[in-house]
Design an enzyme around this catalytic site. Structure first.
Site, mmCIF file in Angstrom:
data_model
loop_
_atom_site.group_PDB
_atom_site.id
_atom_site.type_symbol
_atom_site.label_atom_id
_atom_site.label_comp_id
_atom_site.label_asym_id
_atom_site.label_seq_id
_atom_site.Cartn_x
_atom_site.Cartn_y
_atom_site.Cartn_z
ATOM 1 N NE ARG A 1 -12.044 -0.522 -1.123
ATOM 2 C CZ ARG A 1 -10.877 -1.129 -1.093
ATOM 3 N NH1 ARG A 1 -10.783 -2.379 -1.420
ATOM 4 N NH2 ARG A 1 -9.797 -0.464 -0.744
ATOM 5 N N PRO A 2 -16.648 3.777 -3.078
ATOM 6 C CG PRO A 2 -18.004 5.420 -2.118
ATOM 7 C CD PRO A 2 -17.476 4.027 -1.898
ATOM 8 C CB VAL A 3 -13.246 7.137 -6.404
ATOM 9 C CG1 VAL A 3 -12.535 5.812 -6.205
ATOM 10 C CG2 VAL A 3 -14.003 7.161 -7.722
ATOM 11 C CG ASP A 4 -17.912 9.918 -2.813
ATOM 12 O OD1 ASP A 4 -17.244 8.902 -2.551
ATOM 13 O OD2 ASP A 4 -18.586 10.531 -1.953
ATOM 14 C CG LEU A 5 -14.958 11.200 -0.053
ATOM 15 C CD1 LEU A 5 -14.471 10.626 1.274
ATOM 16 C CD2 LEU A 5 -15.900 12.375 0.210
ATOM 17 N NE ARG B 1 -5.384 -7.495 -5.494
ATOM 18 C CZ ARG B 1 -6.195 -6.885 -4.633
ATOM 19 N NH1 ARG B 1 -7.278 -7.472 -4.213
ATOM 20 N NH2 ARG B 1 -5.924 -5.686 -4.193
ATOM 21 C CG ASP C 1 -5.930 -3.440 4.999
ATOM 22 O OD1 ASP C 1 -7.126 -3.559 4.683
ATOM 23 O OD2 ASP C 1 -5.122 -2.772 4.323
ATOM 24 N NE ARG D 1 -11.918 -0.196 -4.701
ATOM 25 C CZ ARG D 1 -12.837 0.600 -5.212
ATOM 26 N NH1 ARG D 1 -13.674 0.139 -6.095
ATOM 27 N NH2 ARG D 1 -12.920 1.854 -4.827
ATOM 28 C CG ASN E 1 -2.138 -0.920 0.974
ATOM 29 O OD1 ASN E 1 -2.288 -1.497 -0.106
ATOM 30 N ND2 ASN E 1 -2.966 -1.073 1.995
ATOM 31 C CB ILE F 1 -12.967 0.776 7.421
ATOM 32 C CG1 ILE F 1 -12.180 1.130 8.683
ATOM 33 C CG2 ILE F 1 -12.437 1.537 6.196
ATOM 34 C CD1 ILE F 1 -12.011 2.582 8.980
ATOM 35 C CB CYS G 1 -13.917 -4.592 -4.355
ATOM 36 S SG CYS G 1 -13.513 -4.199 -2.697
HETATM 37 C C1 UD1 Z 1 -6.778 1.862 1.556
HETATM 38 C C2 UD1 Z 1 -5.936 0.632 1.477
HETATM 39 C C3 UD1 Z 1 -6.726 -0.581 1.953
HETATM 40 C C4 UD1 Z 1 -7.288 -0.320 3.343
HETATM 41 C C5 UD1 Z 1 -8.048 0.995 3.369
HETATM 42 C C6 UD1 Z 1 -8.495 1.390 4.765
HETATM 43 C C7 UD1 Z 1 -4.446 1.099 -0.385
HETATM 44 C C8 UD1 Z 1 -4.058 0.782 -1.789
HETATM 45 N N1 UD1 Z 1 -5.505 0.431 0.094
HETATM 46 O O1 UD1 Z 1 -7.887 1.666 0.680
HETATM 47 O O2 UD1 Z 1 -5.843 -1.696 1.996
HETATM 48 O O3 UD1 Z 1 -8.172 -1.356 3.671
HETATM 49 O O4 UD1 Z 1 -7.225 2.059 2.879
HETATM 50 O O5 UD1 Z 1 -7.401 1.472 5.623
HETATM 51 O O6 UD1 Z 1 -3.798 1.866 0.296
HETATM 52 N N2 UD1 Z 1 -14.715 6.292 0.837
HETATM 53 C C9 UD1 Z 1 -15.750 7.005 0.287
HETATM 54 N N3 UD1 Z 1 -15.482 7.821 -0.786
HETATM 55 C C10 UD1 Z 1 -14.224 7.955 -1.311
HETATM 56 C C11 UD1 Z 1 -13.168 7.227 -0.731
HETATM 57 C C12 UD1 Z 1 -13.438 6.398 0.342
HETATM 58 O O7 UD1 Z 1 -16.887 6.916 0.732
HETATM 59 O O8 UD1 Z 1 -14.054 8.720 -2.277
HETATM 60 C C13 UD1 Z 1 -14.973 5.393 1.983
HETATM 61 C C14 UD1 Z 1 -14.709 3.918 1.666
HETATM 62 O O9 UD1 Z 1 -15.815 3.308 1.023
HETATM 63 C C15 UD1 Z 1 -14.434 3.365 3.039
HETATM 64 C C16 UD1 Z 1 -13.696 4.527 3.742
HETATM 65 O O10 UD1 Z 1 -14.053 5.692 3.011
HETATM 66 O O11 UD1 Z 1 -15.632 3.120 3.719
HETATM 67 C C17 UD1 Z 1 -12.195 4.411 3.765
HETATM 68 O O12 UD1 Z 1 -11.723 4.084 2.477
HETATM 69 P P1 UD1 Z 1 -10.277 4.488 1.967
HETATM 70 O O13 UD1 Z 1 -9.420 4.923 3.105
HETATM 71 O O14 UD1 Z 1 -10.415 5.409 0.807
HETATM 72 O O15 UD1 Z 1 -9.746 3.093 1.444
HETATM 73 P P2 UD1 Z 1 -8.768 2.903 0.231
HETATM 74 O O16 UD1 Z 1 -7.891 4.104 0.133
HETATM 75 O O17 UD1 Z 1 -9.540 2.465 -0.964
#
Ligand code: UD1
Length: 430
Positions: A121-125, A396, A304, A92, A23, A326, A116
């Site tokens: 796991r949206p990317v809206d933020l 992975r 994790d 992702r 990560n 989370i 997934c």
């Molecule tokens: C990263 C890690 C993953 C770990 C996770 C939480 C990497 C490559 N992956 O994933 O191994 O499990 O942190 O420690 O570093 N969320 C939103 N909108 C967004 C982004 C996130 O709602 O735009 C939510 C997610 O759905 C989740 C929470 O925020 O509920 C935290 O997610 P996030 O910290 O973004 O996880 P990743 O960065 O994808």
């Protein structure tokens, strides 16, 4: 499809070296897009996700030269701004190229990562933050297209702590005009590792490791050399492997300060340990006690490590409440562990583990990366033989898992297509 066959055969013993953090490696590789010069990264883990990110970088025209655990990335030939579906769908974290591509090229088209196994796991933020910095974003035909002649620094408050969101925007902000301030930023050590690398490339970032990160944009970044930090989740997995087998294992080349919440839980559960500067020695215990855990952003208990701790708690006396805050669907391992004799009741975001049950070998299915690790741990403690299917999830993110486990005395073998090259799983370029 490959599978692991594991015979529970008593305590693990010896020393294991932790690899570089997946990560941390993924955002570091994405950061190479930000410069025309060479970025040299060391201590990269030999895992499939790193191979996938390298394949994605090559697809957009980056030079990628890999030797053993190192890679030299060269951005002078970057020519495409498209991260295509066939690569993004397999990982992702590919979304991490969005910020750097937009900052360097003024345009980026990245396939939307789908949901997934562990949640939506949206990317809206990520997108909201880039819009705050002046990017125009459209979503169509499964792609995110972002444009900005030059991003503008802005104050950004994340509604939720997001690790890759913080990393993506931090990278984009390094080349923006003016100052970006990230509020409610992720504190994870991988964010700090990335900021340190970006600063070595000429970025001006302060406050990494706190919830407010300040990035002063610069005109260009230059080349640098950076060592990837050790994988704290791999280290934590080995600590649990030692504990679940009542083994005597020294976990080396780790940073114990990154695992404080996990070490505290293990100690409270009755695992005797000695903590050094870059290692932890686990000694055989005389019985484990149930502990409750709640996953939360760093520095609290990491999501994790939840699945691995759930496996360990099946062997502790008493009842543990495991609460996942989370991800909304991260107890897929519970049903598989139950096939091995574990008593786990899942109710919404909480799993209730009644410990002290004897585990027996069974055929089980890996569902995601960390769930797969929990099945390996359970198999090591089980009576008889366990077959874990779909271990591509483990490939992975865990480097040389079976060789490391064999060196500790674990009875594990891989069956399937990749069995010919046991000491180094062949990385398939997606
Ligand atoms: C990263 C890690 C993953 C770990 C996770 C939480 C990497 C490559 N992956 O994933 O191994 O499990 O942190 O420690 O570093 N969320 C939103 N909108 C967004 C982004 C996130 O709602 O735009 C939510 C997610 O759905 C989740 C929470 O925020 O509920 C935290 O997610 P996030 O910290 O973004 O996880 P990743 O960065 O994808």
């Amino acid at each position: 499809m490959d599978r692991f066959i594991i015979e529970g055969n008593g305590p693990l013993n010896g020393t294991v070296n932790v690899s570089g953090a997946k990560n941390a490696a993924l955002p570091l590789l994405a950061a190479s897009i930000l410069t025309e010069d060479h970025l040299e990264l060391g201590n990269l883990p030999r895992v499939q996700d790193v191979a996938t990110m390298c394949a994605l970088l090559e697809r957009i025209g980056m030079g990628v030269q890999r030797t053993e655990d190192n890679a030299v990335l060269s951005g002078s030939s970057l020519h495409s701004h498209i991260a295509p579906y066939d690569l993004v769908k397999t990982m992702r974290a590919s979304i991490l190229v969005l910020g750097p591509m937009l900052a360097r090229m003024g345009i980026a088209r990245v396939s939307l990562p789908g949901g997934c196994a562990i949640g939506a796991r949206p990317v809206d933020l990520h997108l909201k933050a880039l819009e705050r910095m002046g990017a125009e974003i459209i979503q169509e035909t499964g792609y995110i297209e972002a444009r900005a002649a030059r991003l503008k620094g802005a104050p950004i408050t994340f509604d939720k702590v997001t690790v890759t969101g913080t990393e993506n925007i931090m990278m984009a902000a390094t080349l923006a005009q003016g100052v970006t301030v990230l509020h409610n930023a992720a504190l994870e050590p991988e964010v700090v590792d990335l900021a340190d690398c970006l600063n070595a490339m000429g970025a001006r970032i302060k406050g990494q490791g706190t919830s407010t990160i300040v990035i002063e944009g610069v005109e260009r970044l230059h080349g640098a050399t950076h060592e990837t930090m050790p994988d704290r989740i791999e280290a934590g997995t080995w600590l649990c492997a030692a504990a679940i087998t009542q083994g005597h294992v020294t976990v080396n080349r780790m940073q114990p300060e990154h695992l404080t919440a996990v070490l505290q839980t293990l100690a409270a559960a009755g695992v005797p340990m000695s903590v050094g500067c870059n290692c932890v020695e686990v000694r055989p215990h005389h019985g484990l006690h149930a502990r409750d855990i709640v996953t939360q952003p760093y520095p609290n208990f990491p999501t994790d490590m939840q699945a691995q701790m759930t496996a360990l708690m099946t062997q502790a006396s008493g009842v543990s409440q495991i609460t996942e805050t989370i991800f909304e669907n991260r107890f897929m391992h519970a049903a598989e562990l139950a096939r091995m004799g574990a008593q786990i009741q899942v109710n919404g975001r909480t799993a209730r583990v009644t410990g002290g049950t004897e585990l027996t070998g069974a055929k089980v299915m890996a569902t995601d990366l960390r769930a797969s690790a929990s099945l390996v741990l359970a198999a090591l403690a089980a009576e008889g033989s366990t077959t874990i299917n779909r271990i591509y999830h483990l490939d992975r993110g865990y480097a040389d898992l079976e060789t490391k486990l064999q060196a500790l005395g674990g009875n594990i073998r891989r069956a399937g297509a990749r069995t010919k090259n046991l000491d180094r799983p062949k990385l398939v370029v997606a």
